[in-house]
Design a protein around this motif. Structure first.
Motif, PDB file in Angstrom:
ATOM      1  N   GLY A   1       8.848   0.522  -1.080  1.00 13.50           N
ATOM      2  CA  GLY A   1       8.684   1.905  -2.851  1.00 13.50           C
ATOM      3  C   GLY A   1       8.300   3.030  -2.337  1.00 13.50           C
ATOM      4  N   ARG A   2       8.014   3.406  -0.875  1.00 13.16           N
ATOM      5  CA  ARG A   2       8.139   4.444  -0.841  1.00 13.16           C
ATOM      6  C   ARG A   2       8.957   5.779  -0.106  1.00 13.16           C
ATOM      7  NH1 ARG A   2       4.104   4.230   4.432  1.00 13.16           N
ATOM      8  NH2 ARG A   2       5.952   3.226   4.822  1.00 13.16           N
ATOM      9  N   PRO A   3       9.193   6.882  -0.515  1.00 10.75           N
ATOM     10  CA  PRO A   3       9.436   7.587   0.061  1.00 10.75           C
ATOM     11  C   PRO A   3      10.083   6.971   1.352  1.00 10.75           C
ATOM     12  CG  PRO A   3       8.433   9.060  -0.838  1.00 10.75           C
ATOM     13  CD  PRO A   3       7.428   7.723  -1.101  1.00 10.75           C
ATOM     14  N   ALA A   4      11.415   7.212   1.218  1.00 11.14           N
ATOM     15  CA  ALA A   4      12.206   6.625   3.020  1.00 11.14           C
ATOM     16  C   ALA A   4      11.861   7.729   4.248  1.00 11.14           C
ATOM     17  CB  ALA A   4      13.550   6.606   2.696  1.00 11.14           C
ATOM     18  N   TRP A   5      11.044   8.806   3.703  1.00 13.64           N
ATOM     19  CA  TRP A   5      10.939  10.051   5.165  1.00 13.64           C
ATOM     20  C   TRP A   5       9.146   9.805   5.757  1.00 13.64           C
ATOM     21  CZ3 TRP A   5      12.205  11.853   0.372  1.00 13.64           C
ATOM     22  CH2 TRP A   5      10.581  12.276  -1.098  1.00 13.64           C
ATOM     23  N   GLU A   6       9.015   8.429   4.657  1.00 12.15           N
ATOM     24  CA  GLU A   6       7.484   8.218   5.283  1.00 12.15           C
ATOM     25  C   GLU A   6       7.400   6.517   5.701  1.00 12.15           C
ATOM     26  OE1 GLU A   6       4.915   7.257   1.663  1.00 12.15           O
ATOM     27  OE2 GLU A   6       4.845  10.035   1.313  1.00 12.15           O
ATOM     28  N   SER A   7       9.012   6.384   5.208  1.00 17.78           N
ATOM     29  CA  SER A   7       8.378   4.234   5.914  1.00 17.78           C
ATOM     30  C   SER A   7       9.721   4.820   7.738  1.00 17.78           C
ATOM     31  CB  SER A   7       9.487   3.770   4.946  1.00 17.78           C
ATOM     32  OG  SER A   7      10.935   4.031   4.459  1.00 17.78           O
ATOM     33  N   SER A   8      10.921   5.782   6.940  1.00 14.46           N
ATOM     34  CA  SER A   8      11.638   5.716   8.337  1.00 14.46           C
ATOM     35  C   SER A   8      11.636   7.333   8.003  1.00 14.46           C
ATOM     36  CB  SER A   8      12.784   5.406   7.810  1.00 14.46           C
ATOM     37  OG  SER A   8      12.602   3.675   7.515  1.00 14.46           O
TER      38      SER A   8
ATOM     39  N   GLU B   1       6.797   0.289  -9.199  1.00 13.73           N
ATOM     40  CA  GLU B   1       5.648   0.741  -9.225  1.00 13.73           C
ATOM     41  C   GLU B   1       4.570  -0.006 -10.090  1.00 13.73           C
ATOM     42  OE1 GLU B   1       4.043   4.251 -12.118  1.00 13.73           O
ATOM     43  OE2 GLU B   1       6.002   4.620 -11.910  1.00 13.73           O
ATOM     44  N   ARG B   2       4.808  -1.013 -11.167  1.00 13.14           N
ATOM     45  CA  ARG B   2       3.861  -1.696 -11.408  1.00 13.14           C
ATOM     46  C   ARG B   2       3.262  -3.226  -9.947  1.00 13.14           C
ATOM     47  NH1 ARG B   2       2.335  -3.506 -16.288  1.00 13.14           N
ATOM     48  NH2 ARG B   2       1.338  -5.645 -16.312  1.00 13.14           N
ATOM     49  N   MET B   3       3.902  -2.908  -9.625  1.00 12.38           N
ATOM     50  CA  MET B   3       3.714  -4.004  -8.410  1.00 12.38           C
ATOM     51  C   MET B   3       3.358  -3.415  -6.966  1.00 12.38           C
ATOM     52  SD  MET B   3       6.854  -7.440  -8.654  1.00 12.38           S
ATOM     53  CE  MET B   3       5.647  -8.134  -7.551  1.00 12.38           C
ATOM     54  N   GLN B   4       3.444  -2.339  -6.908  1.00 13.58           N
ATOM     55  CA  GLN B   4       2.474  -1.269  -6.010  1.00 13.58           C
ATOM     56  C   GLN B   4       3.026  -1.092  -4.516  1.00 13.58           C
ATOM     57  OE1 GLN B   4      -2.084  -2.412  -5.882  1.00 13.58           O
ATOM     58  NE2 GLN B   4      -2.413  -1.663  -7.988  1.00 13.58           N
ATOM     59  N   GLY B   5       4.188  -1.218  -5.153  1.00 14.98           N
ATOM     60  CA  GLY B   5       5.017  -1.258  -4.142  1.00 14.98           C
ATOM     61  C   GLY B   5       5.355  -2.498  -3.354  1.00 14.98           C
ATOM     62  N   THR B   6       5.005  -3.620  -3.269  1.00 17.88           N
ATOM     63  CA  THR B   6       4.959  -5.022  -2.537  1.00 17.88           C
ATOM     64  C   THR B   6       6.553  -5.260  -3.699  1.00 17.88           C
ATOM     65  OG1 THR B   6       3.976  -5.590  -4.447  1.00 17.88           O
ATOM     66  CG2 THR B   6       2.770  -5.339  -2.723  1.00 17.88           C
ATOM     67  N   PHE B   7       7.154  -4.893  -4.125  1.00 18.86           N
ATOM     68  CA  PHE B   7       8.551  -5.214  -4.302  1.00 18.86           C
ATOM     69  C   PHE B   7       9.346  -5.126  -4.019  1.00 18.86           C
ATOM     70  CE2 PHE B   7      12.318  -5.538  -6.740  1.00 18.86           C
ATOM     71  CZ  PHE B   7      12.062  -6.281  -7.253  1.00 18.86           C
ATOM     72  N   SER B   8      10.475  -5.807  -3.329  1.00 21.88           N
ATOM     73  CA  SER B   8      11.657  -5.916  -3.156  1.00 21.88           C
ATOM     74  C   SER B   8      12.445  -7.674  -2.485  1.00 21.88           C
ATOM     75  CB  SER B   8      11.487  -5.808  -0.837  1.00 21.88           C
ATOM     76  OG  SER B   8      12.319  -6.120   0.014  1.00 21.88           O
TER      77      SER B   8
END
Length: 322
Positions: A162-169, A42-49
Motif C-alpha cells: 500500500g505504500r507509494p511505489a517510489w518508496e517500495s521500488s 488504509e484501514r489495514m495499515q498497509g498490510t492488505f494484499s
C-alpha cells in the motif's frame, strides 16, 4: 473460481472490507468496488494484499467475500459493481443524492444533485480530464486521491503493502526536471529579445516587468505572436526533455506523442507570416513527426565540420530565425 481456505488473514481482510463498507454507507458514499481497495489498505495499515492472500486480482477477492456471505455484489446500470452489506437492499443505497439517473429520471429531472452537497450538475456537463483519468483508468496498482489544496485529482502507483511505489521500488523512478516559472520567464525574455521589430520587442519585455498575471499572454494575443511563442516553448521543453533522457538512459521515443496533429496556420498579423511563394510546410503525420525528432537528435550529435557542410536552403534559416 476455486474456493480458497478461510485462513485467519483472509477472514480478517473480509471483516475489514465489511467495516469499510459500513463506514462508507454511514457517510453516504457509493461503495463501488473500484474505490474500495485504497480504503481497505488504509484501514489495514498497509498490510492488505490480495496476492498475498492468494487472489490474483482485487475483483476476485471481493467476489470470494461475496461467496462467503460477508458482502453482496450488485451491478449498476453503468456496468460498475457495488458492494453491499449482506441484508442491504440496493434501493436503500441508491438515494436521490447518489443515484445515477435512469432514462426516466433524466426526463423528469433537469439537474442532479451531487453526493457531496456542492450544488447541482447540469445534464451534459463533463468531468475535468484529471478527475476523469482517476476514475476510469484501469491500472489496478494505482491509488487515487483528491488534493484539496490544489483542487485536482491525482493517482500514483502503490506496492503490495500500500505504500507509494517510489518508496517500495525506488529503482523504478527517475527524478524529472521542471520548467518552473522562473525558467519560463527567462525563456520569454530571451525569445522576445530575438524579435526584429523593436516596438514588438519592447512591448513584450515591458509586459514581463508587469506583475499582473497574464500580461505577457495578452501582449502575445494583441501582436499575433501567441502561436509563435507556443512553438518556441515547445521547442525549449523538448530540448529539456531530451537532455534529461540522455543523462538518465531514458529512451527519447517513450517521451513523444506520435498521434497525428493538424499543422497550425500562422496568424494573419503575425510577423512570422510568410508569402505564398515560400515553400509550404507539409502536413504533420506520425512519420513526419518522428523523423523531425530523430533529425533533431542526429544534428545535436554532429560535429561543427559536418554541420557546416549540410546543404540547407537559406530561406529555412531565415524562417527559423524569425
Amino acid at each position: 473460481m476455486t474456493a480458497l481456505p478461510a485462513d485467519p488473514a483472509t477472514l480478517d481482510a473480509y471483516e475489514a472490507l465489511v467495516a469499510v463498507i459500513r463506514e462508507w454507507r454511514q457517510t453516504g458514499r457509493m461503495t463501488t468496488t473500484a474505490g474500495l481497495k485504497p480504503a481497505l489498505q488504509e484501514r489495514m495499515q498497509g498490510t492488505f494484499s490480495e496476492q498475498g492472500l492468494g487472489f490474483p486480482t482485487f475483483r476476485e477477492f471481493v467476489q470470494a467475500a461475496a461467496e462467503k456471505g460477508y458482502i453482496r455484489l450488485v451491478q449498476l446500470p453503468t456496468r460498475h459493481w457495488m458492494a453491499l452489506l449482506p441484508d442491504e437492499p440496493v434501493e436503500a443505497v441508491l438515494t436521490t443524492d447518489t443515484q445515477l439517473p435512469t432514462t426516466a429520471a433524466k426526463a423528469a429531472t433537469p439537474t442532479m444533485t451531487s453526493s457531496g452537497g456542492g450544488g447541482t450538475v447540469a445534464p451534459g456537463m463533463r468531468l475535468r480530464s484529471d478527475v476523469w483519468q482517476c476514475l476510469v483508468d484501469w491500472a489496478p496498482d494505482h491509488r487515487r486521491l483528491w488534493d484539496n489544496g490544489n483542487n485536482r485529482g491525482i493517482m500514483y502507483p502503490v506496492g503490495r503493502d500500500g505504500r507509494p511505489a517510489w518508496e517500495s521500488s525506488p529503482e523504478r523512478f527517475i527524478e524529472m526536471p521542471s520548467a518552473d516559472m522562473a525558467t519560463q520567464i527567462a525563456w520569454m525574455r530571451e525569445w522576445a529579445k530575438t524579435l526584429t521589430d523593436q516596438t514588438t520587442r519592447d512591448a513584450l519585455l515591458a509586459s514581463l516587468d508587469d506583475p499582473s498575471p497574464g500580461r505577457f499572454r495578452n501582449e502575445l494575443n494583441r501582436l499575433g505572436l501567441l502561436s509563435a511563442w507556443r512553438a518556441e516553448l515547445q521547442r525549449r521543453v523538448l530540448d529539456l526533455a531530451i537532455a534529461w533522457a540522455r543523462q538518465n538512459g531514458v529512451n527519447v521515443r517513450d517521451l513523444l506523442d506520435t498521434r497525428t496533429r493538424a499543422t497550425a496556420k500562422p496568424s494573419a498579423n503575425s510577423e512570422l507570416t510568410r508569402s505564398t511563394s515560400e515553400t509550404a510546410t507539409p502536413k504533420s503525420n506520425d512519420e513526419t513527426a518522428q523523423l523531425r525528432v530523430l533529425l533533431h537528435l542526429v544534428i545535436d550529435l554532429m560535429p561543427l565540420a559536418e554541420l557546416a557542410s549540410l546543404p540547407i536552403k537559406a530561406e529555412y534559416l531565415l524562417r527559423a530565425r524569425g
